[in-house]
Scaffold this motif. Structure first.
Motif, PDB file in Angstrom:
ATOM      1  N   LYS A 366       0.828  -1.209   0.000  1.00 35.03           N
ATOM      2  CA  LYS A 366       0.000   0.000   0.000  1.00 35.03           C
ATOM      3  C   LYS A 366       0.863   1.261   0.000  1.00 35.03           C
ATOM      4  O   LYS A 366       0.607   2.190  -0.770  1.00 35.03           O
ATOM      5  N   ARG A 367       1.888   1.272   0.812  1.00 35.73           N
ATOM      6  CA  ARG A 367       2.725   2.483   0.905  1.00 35.73           C
ATOM      7  C   ARG A 367       3.496   2.721  -0.373  1.00 35.73           C
ATOM      8  O   ARG A 367       3.615   3.855  -0.843  1.00 35.73           O
ATOM      9  N   GLU A 395     -11.282   2.473   2.893  1.00 34.99           N
ATOM     10  CA  GLU A 395      -9.894   2.892   3.077  1.00 34.99           C
ATOM     11  C   GLU A 395      -8.934   1.875   2.469  1.00 34.99           C
ATOM     12  O   GLU A 395      -7.918   2.241   1.857  1.00 34.99           O
ATOM     13  N   ASP A 399      -6.333   2.645  -0.639  1.00 39.01           N
ATOM     14  CA  ASP A 399      -4.886   2.457  -0.503  1.00 39.01           C
ATOM     15  C   ASP A 399      -4.392   1.195  -1.176  1.00 39.01           C
ATOM     16  O   ASP A 399      -3.223   0.829  -1.015  1.00 39.01           O
ATOM     17  N   LYS A 437      -7.698  10.668  -0.013  1.00 38.63           N
ATOM     18  CA  LYS A 437      -6.429   9.990  -0.296  1.00 38.63           C
ATOM     19  C   LYS A 437      -5.720  10.550  -1.527  1.00 38.63           C
ATOM     20  O   LYS A 437      -4.496  10.513  -1.618  1.00 38.63           O
TER      21      LYS A 437
END
Length: 1730
Positions: A366-367, A395, A399, A437
């Motif tokens: 995700k990051r 969420e 992500d 986001k």
């Protein structure tokens, strides 16, 4: 783990030695890397320089000659910071330069020494001193600002890093120090953390640290984190930790939880420690790098270990973040620049699989938006959705890595969730999460916008678009267009929906933007359609649009003519003209048709517009004859003239001047409106000007013809035009031709106007005369007067005669001519004879009084009365020039006429010389006391009056000349009249040098007479010293010495007033020296009042040395006297005697110098001592050294020391003591105060082998280096070593060491050698020295001792390895294995190669990653170097592919039993075809069968064929068939042909199988039939799909009587065999029973097909009926009057009746054609049957 699967990828970005960087400069102090952009290397040899390496082009380093202690490149830009220490101070000079601009930005002199510095931001330098830390900004003129003081824990630490967080609120300083006593090898790390806001520090233990920003869930503001790594020893226990903590936690916000983790060091790295830390902000990973090359990777959020590996075999000393790649750069001691990056394709699978940490894998994905966690994310999303945790699911989807959940399915999933009352719909939660986001994709943007548009919340769309939250698309634009056209246009532009954008601009009438936009995006709209559309509603807009099209790059997309026709079709002449005028501005030949067209349409409709266009002259390529005709028809005669090219046409038109009226453009306003969008300069002229311009286009002959016609038609009316033409084109037509034209018509008026314009530029006298003549005849008297006054070019004589003949009433023109050109007498005579006396008076009084003398003279010649002349003279008075007037009167002997006039002037106070000259002449002629006038009148000219007197009275002339100092005239008159006494007196009194030169000139024949008068009369009478001096000087100048002596003896020796004159006595003696030296001594003795020193010098120059000595002696000038004796007479004995007589120091000094020059050194020293003279010590020292008289020199130097304090003196005294072996005096002297240069003295004594004296000096000045060398010379080796230790100089150590080696003092030599070998540059020299003298054991012992030194470096380990290789082979391998990381492997490789230590050489190649060389060495020297396991490891790492095949040959020859093992290792790297070819050629193909079986999965032809060949030979048909089935890449037909005749049946069966696979069905069936393999034949026929083959096989079975096979074939080939053929064959051959099962199957199949068709038809009818019913229901609902209809309606025709027999109609005839019973409509049974 294979490198390809590792989560971190390492690659070598660059090697510094490859771009010319010497290995000695690859150190922490010489190399800096502040960012991923630049590396900066500071070199000190062969010259000081700085090398800047741009990582974007590393092969082109920038080398600049710069001397500095440190150099840093700015992280972002080409800005270089330099630091250099100031010699003799503890200060540092800092400078910052912009390399691109070649300019200095800032500089500062730091009062403290900077021990470390670093760019902490692109605009800020961090400076670390021993006590404090400063920040220095490169902006402005600010100085470094102190930030904080260093804490005690960093005292005596080496600073290795300094950093700040992104907000610059937290600072960290890191240093390292020697380890604790119990573990000294483990370096201790210390850290100081400082808060800028709190101004507080905290001391911690850490080796490396870094800052990071991290967004904690629940906190919208990012948190500042610090991560630091430490490794410490406590009571023998080593602890290694990684800490991650938050700094400055935000109150009331979610905080980051402190994390820590262990750093696991392998056993071989117990003394290793972290040296650097980098944090990847892209992936939130922590990289910890250790000195020995270990890399630890941890997750920032959880501090979870991700990966550990060794990335470099050499120590790493420098790292830098590679922010763009999310990794870091590292530089090791070998010069490798390594780049570590995240392997995006493997890190997530690695974490989830190898580490089994699914949560971390998902977070990483995700990051970093990484692949590999798709299944985990999808599974987690489904779980959350199932648990109705829609917010968490939203969420997660937002992500999700690589947006795997950002799909229409996800949106549909949220849409499908029912909305609970009072709660936010899950779909809006999802979209809201996405908006927070980042940016939505196209589908999400469309769906969200649809919701917003339905709720009429357009402002939300505008905000999201402004924040770039939505992805624009054409569909989104279409949606928004329903509510806002402007917003839709913005969306279309962003989405690059070009057709929609063009349509929108067209709707908004912004046509210019259409072209601009189309050009930007490369779109080509239908310009013609657009233009037609615009033309219907906005003609002017259409013009503008057409003009914009014409200016497009690449040309107008629509033809100009087409555009023009569009305008003309709508009768828009004005717009068409405006368009054409603009596009035709370039005036190109290809536009000739359009130019003609625009002129035609306007000449027919708006002639004035056409006239203006033609006047502007913008076109030149149109059809000129056509336009000329149209202009003539339109009445534009001037334009017609301009366009006709034939003379008859021109004459026809040009005579119509009466019809050409002045035309000031009546349509000017209209035309301005017409061209309002264009720049069109219109010049409005009258017809005459246009006509004049037309004449400029004609030839000379045609123009003159036309001009004649115009004059003939209307002379008066056309004269003005003809004059203008003549003026304008005089050069082309010729002035003479124009004049003749006017003269032909006797038009003096035309001639006057024509020549008037031409006059100012003409210098032709005839032109000017004709103009004067024309002006006079036309009565232009004022113009005649002006021209005669101003012109300089007319013929004066001709003009004067014309004017006199014309007898104009006004005489001023004639006065102008005569006055300007000197015809004053003629003018005077003309005026006097014509009784125009008034003009005579006016001319003299007002015009030119200066010419009055000429007027007076002419009047005298014309016998004019004297009264008129006197009155004329007196009327002018002072304005009258006297001199010419006197001349005129004097020439006519009428001078007395002027007496009254002159006296009147004198009485008025006139001082005019001419007035007084004339008056004097009158007085002299009248003899009225002329002497009184000549002596008292100060105003007359002496030369003029004197000249006038010469013939009358010479004495009066002398008086006049004396008064005016007229030298030449006076000399001439006195010579001429023998008046020499007067001449002598005058010359003496004048005292003029030039006059004296003239009269004393040898060429003067009267010189002797003058000299006699001067000597006898003039000078004796004179009482003036100046006159005497001038006369003497003149005699000297004239070179008359004898006459001068005669003169001076009279004056000086005879008691005259000048007998004691100082100058005259000097002159007498000097003259005698020059002319009669024999008299000099007598004069010296008789005279006393002369200049002794000066005369003495002159005597010396004249070589009268005795006379000079007598003069100097007489005047007590002893020094000069002794110099004469020494220098001129050259008698040192007389000089010594004279010196004893006078006893003067100066005299003795001069004697000493002379003795010194003659080499009498001892005598000279004695003389200098008597003179007490210390000034010549340098010469004395030099002479004494040359003469070796050091005893006398000591006495002299002792005397000199009392006079002066000179280093040279004291130094020479010490040297002299040494030369006479007075060492005690040396020791005593140097203890006393002195200024001797002891260093130079010591070096001099050493150079001259006076070692004992040198030893005293060197010991006293503590020059241990020189002392050591001196002691070596004295064989005092122990003392030399002690001195060398104090000197601590590499050079000294080497000299002492080499001397000890030569003296075989090896113990002392080793002490010295240990201090030498720690220097890299000197190591090799020491080694060679020992080896050249055969001291191998001693050298090895020295190197072994050097290994334990604190400063032991790579060179020592390498050199010891080389020595082992040469002299002690048994220790070599152990040494290599122990110290492989500290060796210079390339050098040791060369040594091992030379000494043929192959096993060790292979090991070194492996350590150096030279696997190709290692493999070659093993194969070339296998008896010593080969080891199977080792060779396998080497083989997989080689880069040269050829080595693989060389290894195959090697194993085939030497180790065939292991060749399969080797080939299995190389399976992924070798070309299997080539390997098979090698083994086939060698004849050992069976040997590698296991290898080929292992690689057959690659389906390679050579491998398949080789294995098949082996299987055939082994008759292994099962493996052969398996090989054929799995791998078909081989020559199938060839193999089949090879085995179809094999003796084994199964092999032949395989051949048939191969034919079948290859599609050769006939061959396969034939082979199967041959071997009675009927099943195979039937299967082959069935697979072939060939009906003919199947039926032939049936026939074959019938022929062979194989009934069972016939029945089987019918079933196997069921799909191919036709039923009629089968029945026919069975019936004809009595096999109907065997065919019956086939027939049953066939009937059942076709029955099933018919049933399916009927079923489909029934279902279609039902669907049709249902659809009709629905349509009826809809119609009923829509019919508002349905309730008024009756409850029952009659049935349609054919639908009713008793028993509803309508359903019993017979079916269509086609339905029974397939043997089926008749079916009712729609598949229903007939109703009547019940």
């Amino acid at each position: 783990m294979a490198a390809a699967n590792a989560p971190i990828t390492m690659k070598e970005a660059l090697t510094l030695p490859s771009i010319g960087i010497n290995a000695q400069f690859i150190t922490f102090t010489n190399v800096t890397m502040e960012s991923e952009k630049y590396i900066c290397v500071r070199e000190t040899a062969p010259q000081n320089s700085v090398v800047i390496i741009d990582m974007s082009m590393p092969s082109q380093p920038l080398r600049r000659p710069i001397t500095a202690d440190s150099a840093l490149m700015n992280p972002n830009s080409r800005i270089l910071a330099l630091k250099a220490s100031l010699p003799g101070t503890t200060q540092d000079h800092l400078q910052i330069f912009n390399i691109e601009l070649k300019a200095k930005i800032k500089s500062y002199q730091m009062p403290e020494q900077v021990v470390f510095w670093k760019w902490i931001t692109p605009k800020l330098l961090g400076l670390v001193t021993q006590a404090s830390v400063y920040h220095w900004s490169i902006e402005g003129e600010s100085e470094p600002v102190k930030m904080f003081d260093r804490t005690a824990n960093l005292a005596n630490n080496q600073i290795i890093n300094y950093r700040c967080d992104p907000s610059e609120k937290w600072l960290v300083l890191i240093g390292i120090a020697p380890g604790s006593p119990d573990r000294p090898q483990l370096v201790k790390g210390n850290m100081q953390l400082f808060s800028v806001d709190q101004q507080r520090s905290q001391a911690l233990e850490a080796h490396a640290a870094s800052f990071a920003s991290f967004k904690v869930q629940g906190n919208e503001n990012p948190s500042i984190l610090i991560s630091f790594a430490t490794k410490s020893s406590n009571a023998g226990q080593v602890t290694s930790k990684l800490h991650v903590i938050e700094l400055g936690a935000q109150p009331g916000k979610a905080a980051f939880t402190k994390k820590q983790a262990d750093l696991f060091f392998p056993p071989d790295f117990n003394d290793d420690f972290p040296v650097a830390m980098q944090i990847s902000h892209k992936y939130s990973l922590i990289y910890v790098i250790t000195k020995l090359g270990l890399l630890f990777v941890y997750d920032l959020e959880t501090a979870t270990a991700v990966y550990r590996n060794r990335i470099s075999p050499d120590p790493i000393f420098l790292t830098s973040e590679a922010s763009s790649a999310g990794g870091f750069y590292a530089i090791n001691r070998r010069g490798q620049v390594l780049l570590a990056t995240v392997n995006e394709s493997t890190i997530v699978p690695f974490v989830s699989g190898q580490l089994n940490n699914l949560e971390l894998a998902v977070n990483l994905a995700k990051r970093g938006n990484l692949p590999g966690a798709e299944n985990l994310v999808v599974q987690r999303f489904q779980e959350l959705f199932a648990q109705t945790k829609y917010k968490e699911a939203a969420e997660l989807a937002a992500d999700s890595p690589q947006g795997i959940l950002r799909t229409p399915d996800t949106v549909a999933k949220f849409q499908s969730v029912p909305v609970q009352a009072g709660q936010t719909p899950p779909l809006l939660q999802y979209f809201g999460t996405l908006l927070t986001k980042g940016k939505l994709n196209a589908f999400e943007s469309l769906e969200l916008s649809r919701l917003v548009v339905n709720q009429n919340k357009k402002n939300l769309l505008e905000n999201w678009l402004a924040e770039d939250k939505l992805e624009c698309s054409e569909e989104l634009g279409d949606l928004v267009k329903t509510v806002d056209n402007d917003l839709a246009l913005k969306i279309y532009i962003k989405a690059r929906a070009t057709p929609k954008v063009v349509a929108a601009f067209a709707e908004r009438r912004e046509f210019d933007k259409i072209l601009i936009y189309s050009k930007q995006v490369g779109y080509t709209p239908d310009y013609l359609f657009l233009l037609q559309t615009i033309l219907r509603s906005d003609p002017q807009g259409a013009v503008n649009f057409a003009l914009m099209m014409s200016q497009m790059e690449g040309g107008c997309p629509v033809d100009y003519n087409t555009i023009t026709d569009l305008f003309l079709q709508r009768n828009l002449i004005r717009e068409a003209t405006a368009f054409l005028l603009d596009v035709l501005k370039p005036n190109l030949p290809e536009h000739a048709f359009l130019q003609t067209k625009v002129l035609e349409i306007n000449l027919v409709t708006f002639p004035n517009v056409a006239d203006a266009i033609l006047a502007n002259g913008m076109f030149s390529h149109y059809d000129r004859p056509r336009i000329a005709q149209l202009c003539e028809k339109a009445g534009l005669y001037v334009r017609a003239l301009q366009h006709y090219a034939e003379l008859p046409d021109i004459k026809r038109v040009i005579v119509n001047t009466h019809a050409i009226e002045p035309q000031v453009c009546l349509y000017f306003l209209f035309l301005c409106l017409l061209v309002s969008q264009n720049i069109l300069v219109l010049t409005i002229h009258f017809f005459s000007q246009s006509l004049v311009e037309f004449f400029g286009t004609l030839s000379k002959e045609w123009a003159l013809e036309c001009m004649k016609d115009l004059l003939l038609v209307n002379l008066r009316g056309n004269l003005q035009i003809i004059v203008q033409v003549a003026k304008e084109y005089s050069e082309q037509l010729g002035v003479d031709a124009c004049i003749k034209l006017f003269e032909q018509f006797k038009s003096y008026e035309g001639l006057y106007f024509f020549l008037g314009s031409y006059l100012s530029s003409s210098e032709d006298p005839d032109i000017h005369f004709k103009y004067i003549e024309a002006a006079a005849k036309t009565g232009q008297i004022k113009e005649v007067e002006r021209v005669t006054r101003e012109s300089n070019f007319y013929d004066a004589e001709k003009t004067k005669n014309f004017l006199m003949e014309a007898k104009l009433p006004d005489a001023r023109p004639l006065i102008n001519v005569c006055d300007r050109f000197g015809f004053v007498p003629d003018l005077t005579h003309y005026l006097y004879t014509n009784n125009m006396l008034r003009y005579i008076e006016g001319y003299v009084q007002k015009v030119n009084p200066g010419n009055a003398p000429l007027v007076v003279g002419q009047l005298l010649d014309d016998e004019c009365p004297e009264d008129f002349i006197k009155g004329l003279i007196l009327s002018v008075r002072s304005l009258l020039p006297v001199e010419p007037l006197v001349d005129e009167c004097e020439k006519r002997n009428r001078l007395r006429l002027l007496t009254q006039f002159l006296e009147h002037l004198v009485s008025e106070g006139s001082q005019d010389v001419h007035v007084h000259n004339a008056l004097g002449k009158i007085i002299i002629d009248s003899n009225n006391n002329p002497e009184h006038f000549l002596t008292t009148n100060p105003y007359y000219d002496s030369r003029v009056v004197g000249k006038y007197c010469e013939k009358r009275d010479p004495t009066l002339a002398v008086v006049a000349y004396r008064r005016g100092q007229c030298d030449d005239e006076l000399i001439n008159v006195t010579n001429k009249n023998s008046l020499f006494k007067l001449q002598a007196r005058y010359v003496v009194e004048r005292m003029d040098g030039d006059l004296w030169d003239k009269v004393l000139n040898p060429e003067n024949e009267y010189r002797r007479q003058l000299i006699d008068q001067v000597v006898s009369t003039a000078l004796p009478e004179s009482k003036s010293p100046e006159q005497v001096s001038a006369a003497v000087k003149a005699f000297m100048t004239a070179d008359l010495p004898h006459e001068l002596i005669e003169l001076l003896e009279k004056i000086v020796l005879q008691n005259s007033a000048f007998s004691g004159n100082f100058n005259l006595q000097n002159l007498l003696i000097l003259t005698a020296i020059k002319a009669d030296p024999s008299r000099v001594m007598d004069y010296v003795n008789r005279l006393d009042n002369f200049d002794g020193p000066a005369v003495g010098e002159v005597a010396v120059e004249a070589q009268l040395y005795e006379e000079a000595f007598a003069i100097f002696k007489k005047f007590n000038l002893n020094v000069q006297a002794v110099n004469v004796l020494l220098d001129n007479i050259q008698n040192i004995a007389r000089a010594v005697e004279f010196a004893f007589r006078v006893e003067e120091d100066a005299v003795w000094s001069q004697v000493g110098k002379a003795q010194l020059r003659d080499g009498l050194v001892s005598d000279a020293i004695e003389s200098f001592i008597r003179a007490d003279d210390a000034t010549q010590f340098l010469e004395v020292i030099h002479a004494a050294e040359d003469g070796d008289v050091y005893h006398d020199l000591v006495r002299y130097l002792l005397m000199v020391r009392q006079k002066t304090k000179e280093p040279k003196v004291d130094s020479e005294l010490i040297y002299s003591y040494a030369k006479i072996d007075r060492l005690g005096d040396i020791e005593e002297f140097i203890l006393m105060p002195n200024v001797a240069n002891l260093h130079n003295v010591g070096d001099r004594l050493y150079d001259e082998a006076l070692y004992e004296a040198a030893k005293i000096i060197y010991a006293f000045i503590s020059n241990w280096a020189k002392l050591a060398v001196t002691l070596v010379k004295l064989k005092q080796f122990q003392g030399a070593v002690d001195a060398a230790r104090k000197a601590n100089s590499s050079k000294t150590w080497k000299e002492v060491c080499f001397a000890c080696v030569d003296a075989e003092e090896f113990r002392l030599a080793q002490i010295c050698g240990l201090n030498i070998i720690v220097q890299v540059d000197d190591l090799e020299e020491v080694s060679e020295y020992y080896q050249n003298r055969g001291c191998f054991n001693e050298l090895i012992s020295l190197m072994e001792s050097g290994l334990g030194l604190e400063r032991a470096h790579m060179g020592i380990f390498t050199e010891l390895g080389v020595l082992y290789a040469r002299y002690r082979h048994e220790k070599l391998m152990e040494h290599i294995k122990l110290f492989s990381t500290r060796l210079n492997i390339p050098k040791l490789i060369r040594a091992c190669d030379e000494q043929q230590h192959w096993k060790e050489l292979v090991y070194l190649y492996i350590q150096y990653d030279e696997f190709d060389n290692a493999a070659s060495t093993v194969m070339n020297h296998s008896p010593d170097a080969w080891d199977h396991m080792q060779f396998k490891d080497i083989a997989v790492k080689v880069a040269n592919v050829e080595l693989y095949y060389k290894a195959v040959h090697f194993y085939l020859q030497e180790h065939p039993d292991l060749i399969n093992d080797m080939l299995n290792v190389l399976a992924l790297r070798v070309d299997h075809t080539r390997v098979v070819d090698i083994m086939r050629k060698a004849g050992y193909l069976h040997l590698v069968k296991p290898y080929m079986v292992a690689v057959q999965s690659n389906d390679i032809s050579a491998v398949n064929e080789a294995l098949n060949e082996i299987y055939v030979e082994e008759e292994d048909y099962d493996r052969l068939r398996e090989s054929i089935d799995l791998h078909d890449n081989f020559d199938q037909i060839g193999l089949a042909q090879k085995i179809e005749k094999h003796e084994l049946l199964e092999m032949r069966r395989v051949a048939a199988y191969i034919y079948k696979k290859a599609g050769r069905w006939k061959q396969s069936i034939a082979l199967s039939k041959k071997d009675n393999l009927y099943k195979d034949a039937m299967e082959t026929a069935s697979q072939s799909g060939d009906r003919e083959l199947a039926e032939d096989l049936l026939v074959y079975f019938i022929e062979q009587g194989k009934k069972e096979c016939f029945a089987s074939c019918l079933f196997v080939c069921y799909d191919l065999i036709r039923a009629d053929v089968a029945l026919e064959l069975a019936w004809m051959n009595n096999m109907i029973d065997f065919a019956f099962p086939y027939l049953l199957q066939f009937i059942r199949e076709y029955t099933g097909k018919v049933d399916e068709l009927i079923k489909d038809k029934i279902e279609a009818a039902k669907e049709m009926k249902a659809k009709e019913s629905e349509e009826k229901d809809v119609i009923k609902q829509q019919n508002m009057y349905a309730q008024l209809l009756p409850l029952a309606l009659p049935a349609p025709p054919g639908m009713g009746g008793a028993g509803m027999s309508g359903y019993g109609q017979p079916p269509p005839q086609g339905m029974g054609g397939m043997g089926m019973p008749p079916m009712p409509p729609f598949g229903m049974p007939p109703m009547g049957g019940y």
